[in-house]
Design a protein around this motif. Structure first.
Motif, PDB file in Angstrom:
ATOM      1  N   ALA A   1       3.070   6.810  -6.134  1.00 35.68           N
ATOM      2  CA  ALA A   1       2.160   7.179  -7.228  1.00 35.68           C
ATOM      3  C   ALA A   1       1.640   8.601  -7.041  1.00 35.68           C
ATOM      4  O   ALA A   1       1.592   9.388  -8.004  1.00 35.68           O
ATOM      5  CB  ALA A   1       1.001   6.193  -7.305  1.00 35.68           C
ATOM      6  N   GLY A   2       1.256   8.947  -5.839  1.00 36.81           N
ATOM      7  CA  GLY A   2       0.746  10.295  -5.574  1.00 36.81           C
ATOM      8  C   GLY A   2       1.796  11.364  -5.802  1.00 36.81           C
ATOM      9  O   GLY A   2       1.539  12.383  -6.453  1.00 36.81           O
TER      10      GLY A   2
ATOM     11  N   LYS B   1       0.816  -1.212   0.000  1.00 34.25           N
ATOM     12  CA  LYS B   1       0.000   0.000   0.000  1.00 34.25           C
ATOM     13  C   LYS B   1       0.855   1.270   0.000  1.00 34.25           C
ATOM     14  O   LYS B   1       0.398   2.326  -0.420  1.00 34.25           O
ATOM     15  CB  LYS B   1      -0.962   0.005   1.187  1.00 34.25           C
ATOM     16  N   TRP B   2       2.089   1.169   0.474  1.00 31.58           N
ATOM     17  CA  TRP B   2       2.987   2.317   0.474  1.00 31.58           C
ATOM     18  C   TRP B   2       3.330   2.775  -0.944  1.00 31.58           C
ATOM     19  O   TRP B   2       3.776   3.902  -1.149  1.00 31.58           O
ATOM     20  CB  TRP B   2       4.273   1.998   1.237  1.00 31.58           C
TER      21      TRP B   2
ATOM     22  N   TRP C   1       1.318   3.604  -3.076  1.00 31.45           N
ATOM     23  CA  TRP C   1       0.425   4.724  -3.376  1.00 31.45           C
ATOM     24  C   TRP C   1       1.100   6.067  -3.074  1.00 31.45           C
ATOM     25  O   TRP C   1       0.802   7.070  -3.725  1.00 31.45           O
ATOM     26  CB  TRP C   1      -0.892   4.595  -2.603  1.00 31.45           C
TER      27      TRP C   1
END
Length: 134
Positions: A90-91, A84-85, A87
């Motif tokens: 990506a952000g 999940k990190w 993301w």
């Protein structure tokens, strides 16, 4: 670079166009205070200030280093802790892409409020001081 060239660059500067007039004005006032202060201190102080200005990080460099650091952190945490990190990476990369295309991204107003200047703003101070040496 002449003062006219700096003014033209300023009009084309996407970061200044994306920054509130209030923040741009405060940065400009600080630059003018610096010019007055160092001009009054003499040649050696001006030379030292010009060296400091050459080393000053502009907004582009700050954004690039921060984005790279956060993206690499997201990749490392994604690989070692939890996917999940990813993301985070990506952000951050999305923000960097947005800045590259539009000249604006969410961290920009915060960094500008902190007084991080564009290369044009730094150069305006530098060349005004160098004019004092001529």
């Amino acid at each position: 670079m002449s003062h006219v060239d700096l003014e033209i660059n300023d009009q084309l500067d996407r970061v200044r166009r994306s920054t509130s007039d209030e923040i741009n004005a405060e940065i400009d006032r600080k630059t003018e205070r610096n010019i007055a202060q160092y001009s009054a201190l003499g040649e050696e102080a001006i030379k030292n200030r010009v060296q400091a200005l050459d080393a000053e990080w502009d907004i582009e460099r700050v954004l690039e280093v921060n984005a790279s650091t956060l993206a690499l952190t997201g990749v490392a945490l994604g690989a070692l802790v939890n996917k999940k990190w990813l993301w985070l990476s990506a952000g951050v990369l999305g923000f960097l892409l947005q800045h590259g295309i539009q000249g604006w991204c969410p961290p920009l107003p915060v960094l500008r409020r902190m007084g991080i200047r564009t290369r044009g703003e730094i150069d305006r101070e530098k060349y005004a001081l160098l004019d004092q040496l001529s």
